[in-house]
Write a protein that holds these residues in place. Structure first.
Motif, mmCIF file in Angstrom:
data_model
loop_
_atom_site.group_PDB
_atom_site.id
_atom_site.type_symbol
_atom_site.label_atom_id
_atom_site.label_comp_id
_atom_site.label_asym_id
_atom_site.label_seq_id
_atom_site.Cartn_x
_atom_site.Cartn_y
_atom_site.Cartn_z
ATOM 1 N N THR A 203 28.964 41.189 -40.653
ATOM 2 C CA THR A 203 28.573 39.944 -41.310
ATOM 3 C C THR A 203 29.791 39.080 -41.651
ATOM 4 O OG1 THR A 203 28.487 41.132 -43.427
ATOM 5 C CG2 THR A 203 26.399 40.798 -42.253
ATOM 6 N N ARG A 204 30.975 39.544 -41.267
ATOM 7 C CA ARG A 204 32.180 38.712 -41.346
ATOM 8 C C ARG A 204 32.480 38.055 -40.003
ATOM 9 N NH1 ARG A 204 36.412 42.429 -44.919
ATOM 10 N NH2 ARG A 204 34.905 43.048 -46.544
ATOM 11 N N THR A 205 31.660 38.334 -39.013
ATOM 12 C CA THR A 205 31.777 37.635 -37.736
ATOM 13 C C THR A 205 30.974 36.344 -37.806
ATOM 14 O OG1 THR A 205 29.813 38.611 -36.681
ATOM 15 C CG2 THR A 205 31.889 39.852 -36.542
ATOM 16 N N LEU A 206 31.303 35.388 -36.951
ATOM 17 C CA LEU A 206 30.541 34.141 -36.915
ATOM 18 C C LEU A 206 30.783 33.420 -35.593
ATOM 19 C CD1 LEU A 206 28.682 32.272 -38.697
ATOM 20 C CD2 LEU A 206 30.775 30.938 -39.140
ATOM 21 N N MET A 207 29.693 33.041 -34.959
ATOM 22 C CA MET A 207 29.762 32.141 -33.816
ATOM 23 C C MET A 207 29.027 30.869 -34.188
ATOM 24 S SD MET A 207 28.474 32.623 -29.855
ATOM 25 C CE MET A 207 29.882 33.631 -29.359
ATOM 26 N N THR A 208 29.616 29.723 -33.867
ATOM 27 C CA THR A 208 29.051 28.427 -34.221
ATOM 28 C C THR A 208 28.613 27.673 -32.970
ATOM 29 O OG1 THR A 208 31.158 27.258 -34.090
ATOM 30 C CG2 THR A 208 30.603 28.341 -36.202
ATOM 31 N N HIS A 209 27.944 26.543 -33.197
ATOM 32 C CA HIS A 209 27.545 25.700 -32.072
ATOM 33 C C HIS A 209 28.765 25.171 -31.316
ATOM 34 C CE1 HIS A 209 23.228 25.570 -32.039
ATOM 35 N NE2 HIS A 209 23.163 25.320 -33.341
ATOM 36 N N SER A 210 29.860 24.940 -32.022
ATOM 37 C CA SER A 210 31.088 24.500 -31.336
ATOM 38 C C SER A 210 31.580 25.572 -30.373
ATOM 39 C CB SER A 210 32.182 24.172 -32.362
ATOM 40 O OG SER A 210 31.817 23.071 -33.146
ATOM 41 N N ASP A 211 31.539 26.833 -30.822
ATOM 42 C CA ASP A 211 31.910 27.947 -29.934
ATOM 43 C C ASP A 211 30.984 27.985 -28.724
ATOM 44 O OD1 ASP A 211 33.860 28.813 -31.803
ATOM 45 O OD2 ASP A 211 32.341 29.959 -32.891
ATOM 46 N N LEU A 212 29.705 27.807 -28.971
ATOM 47 C CA LEU A 212 28.724 27.881 -27.890
ATOM 48 C C LEU A 212 28.881 26.712 -26.921
ATOM 49 C CD1 LEU A 212 26.660 30.032 -27.285
ATOM 50 C CD2 LEU A 212 24.943 28.705 -28.517
ATOM 51 N N ASP A 213 29.269 25.563 -27.433
ATOM 52 C CA ASP A 213 29.517 24.404 -26.556
ATOM 53 C C ASP A 213 30.657 24.699 -25.587
ATOM 54 O OD1 ASP A 213 27.510 22.986 -27.791
ATOM 55 O OD2 ASP A 213 28.861 21.871 -29.129
ATOM 56 N N ARG A 214 31.715 25.344 -26.081
ATOM 57 C CA ARG A 214 32.839 25.698 -25.197
ATOM 58 C C ARG A 214 32.394 26.717 -24.153
ATOM 59 N NH1 ARG A 214 35.384 26.222 -30.113
ATOM 60 N NH2 ARG A 214 35.595 28.477 -29.836
ATOM 61 N N ILE A 215 31.577 27.672 -24.562
ATOM 62 C CA ILE A 215 31.073 28.681 -23.628
ATOM 63 C C ILE A 215 30.210 28.032 -22.559
ATOM 64 C CG2 ILE A 215 29.471 30.639 -23.444
ATOM 65 C CD1 ILE A 215 30.604 31.579 -26.183
ATOM 66 N N ALA A 216 29.363 27.085 -22.964
ATOM 67 C CA ALA A 216 28.480 26.415 -21.998
ATOM 68 C C ALA A 216 29.292 25.691 -20.921
ATOM 69 C CB ALA A 216 27.563 25.441 -22.727
ATOM 70 N N LYS A 217 30.446 25.166 -21.270
ATOM 71 C CA LYS A 217 31.276 24.440 -20.307
ATOM 72 C C LYS A 217 31.916 25.366 -19.277
ATOM 73 C CE LYS A 217 32.373 20.634 -23.456
ATOM 74 N NZ LYS A 217 33.429 19.978 -24.259
ATOM 75 N N LEU A 218 31.923 26.672 -19.544
ATOM 76 C CA LEU A 218 32.506 27.619 -18.579
ATOM 77 C C LEU A 218 31.693 27.661 -17.296
ATOM 78 C CD1 LEU A 218 33.329 30.562 -21.034
ATOM 79 C CD2 LEU A 218 34.939 28.896 -20.077
ATOM 80 N N ASP A 219 30.379 27.473 -17.422
ATOM 81 C CA ASP A 219 29.470 27.360 -16.277
ATOM 82 C C ASP A 219 29.573 28.544 -15.311
ATOM 83 O OD1 ASP A 219 27.382 26.030 -14.997
ATOM 84 O OD2 ASP A 219 28.748 25.054 -13.580
ATOM 85 N N THR A 220 29.642 29.743 -15.854
ATOM 86 C CA THR A 220 29.524 30.963 -15.055
ATOM 87 C C THR A 220 28.146 31.563 -15.325
ATOM 88 O OG1 THR A 220 30.376 32.385 -16.820
ATOM 89 C CG2 THR A 220 32.002 31.414 -15.301
ATOM 90 N N PRO A 221 27.669 32.463 -14.474
ATOM 91 C CA PRO A 221 26.355 33.073 -14.744
ATOM 92 C C PRO A 221 26.262 33.722 -16.125
ATOM 93 C CG PRO A 221 27.026 33.537 -12.497
ATOM 94 C CD PRO A 221 28.199 32.871 -13.153
ATOM 95 N N LEU A 222 27.313 34.429 -16.537
ATOM 96 C CA LEU A 222 27.294 35.063 -17.856
ATOM 97 C C LEU A 222 27.286 34.021 -18.967
ATOM 98 C CD1 LEU A 222 29.756 38.097 -17.568
ATOM 99 C CD2 LEU A 222 27.297 38.185 -17.964
ATOM 100 N N ALA A 223 28.111 32.976 -18.813
ATOM 101 C CA ALA A 223 28.168 31.933 -19.832
ATOM 102 C C ALA A 223 26.839 31.197 -19.935
ATOM 103 C CB ALA A 223 29.295 30.954 -19.511
ATOM 104 N N ARG A 224 26.184 30.959 -18.814
ATOM 105 C CA ARG A 224 24.883 30.290 -18.852
ATOM 106 C C ARG A 224 23.852 31.156 -19.561
ATOM 107 N NH1 ARG A 224 26.624 28.448 -13.728
ATOM 108 N NH2 ARG A 224 25.581 30.162 -12.622
#
Length: 325
Positions: A203-224
């Motif tokens: 519960t000390r971990t955190l992923m945000t929409h900003s993190d997810l936006d960067r991941i979406a830009k990777l455009d690999t099958p795993l990232a998608r």
């Protein structure tokens, strides 16, 4: 190259179901240092068949030949119905199922005849000292495998577990241990080499929409896969848990296997309460010497390596790097 089995309860694409198991699988698949040799599913965050569909759909989507097997549908003793009611209906009670509108649903597959517990036990015992078992759902399959293949306790290189909660506001028990306390007790006190990743640190971990936006830009099958399935869960988490994003519990287990700089840890004796009552399924830990040891006998099993703090920035960076592969 670390050889791993992942026993999990993924819910990616399922309304109201946590997606951290799928994120953990993606981290394994995107990490050259890990060889994923078997995926098994267990009833927990999702029913076992539903989790099987999610995991199998991911493997098929990526064109991989990793075996995926369905495991236990019920806990060893704990009644399933109260847990299923709580886990499966909450999204509809909160009227937030619409967040998953348009999200790709997993394909429905027939379950193989081979039982997950047998496959886990056989693979570990056939390769003594070589297999790490990652258990990120309730421990039913793992406990059944130990019961059927007792030599597995010595043969497994390590069991890396996400589960338990020791001192966290708003929680007496967590889902993984609470859903099957007997299985958790059997595994934690087995004497196997165990690393435990409790909710106190996840519960000390955190992923945000900003993190997810960067991941979406990777455009690999795993990232998608990750960006598509995490987005609704993140919105659900923001609304129901009042977080600025979502926790990524299970991903920390995999990150620890890859780079132990991502967390700190200490050794404890760990067990789970089995008696009826509100604390059934609660985990506890201690180290010797205790200041008060009246009524405290010899511990069952050995010391467990328990993660305590996390470098969340490093964790997110590791995820991004793996999803780019």
């Amino acid at each position: 190259m670390k050889r791993v089995i992942v026993d999990c309860d993924p819910g990616n694409g399922i309304p109201g179901a946590n997606v951290d198991d799928g994120l953990a699988l993606a981290l394994v698949l995107g990490s050259p240092g890990l060889s994923l040799e078997l995926i098994t599913t267990v009833a927990g965050n999702t029913p076992s068949q539903q989790g099987f569909n999610v995991a199998k759909s991911l493997v098929e989507r990526l064109g991989l030949s990793i075996p995926v097997l369905k495991g236990a549908d019920r806990a060893l003793e704990e009644p399933a119905e109260p847990w299923r009611k709580a886990l499966d209906s909450r999204v509809y009670e909160t009227k937030l199922a619409h967040l998953w509108q348009g999200v790709r649903q997993p394909t429905v597959f027939p379950a193989p005849e081979e039982e997950a517990a047998d496959a886990i036990g056989r693979l570990i015992c056939a390769n003594p000292g070589e297999i790490t078992l990652v258990a990120i759902g309730p421990l039913t399959n793992v406990a059944l495998a130990m019961e059927r293949y007792p030599e597995m306790v010595e043969a497994v290189q390590e069991i890396a577990i996400m589960g338990g909660v020791f001192a966290l506001d708003d929680y007496i028990k967590d889902t993984n241990f609470g859903l099957d306390p007997e299985a958790a007790h059997k595994v934690l006190t087995s004497g196997a080499s165990i690393t435990l990743v409790p909710m106190d640190v996840t519960t000390r971990t955190l992923m945000t929409h900003s993190d997810l936006d960067r991941i979406a830009k990777l455009d690999t099958p795993l990232a998608r896969f990750v960006s598509e399935t995490l987005r609704p869960w993140m919105d659900y988490s923001i609304q129901t848990r009042k977080l600025p994003g979502c926790w990524v519990h299970d991903a920390l287990v995999i990150a620890w296997l890859l780079n132990q700089q991502v967390a700190t840890a200490a050794d404890y004796y760990v067990d789970v309460e089995l008696r009826p009552g509100m604390t059934r399924g609660k985990s506890w830990r201690y180290r010797r010497p205790l200041r008060v040891d009246v009524g405290i006998g010899e511990p069952d099993g050995g010391l467990v390596h328990v993660l305590q703090t996390v470098d969340n920035r490093l964790l997110i960076a590791m995820l991004e790097n793996a999803l780019a592969n």
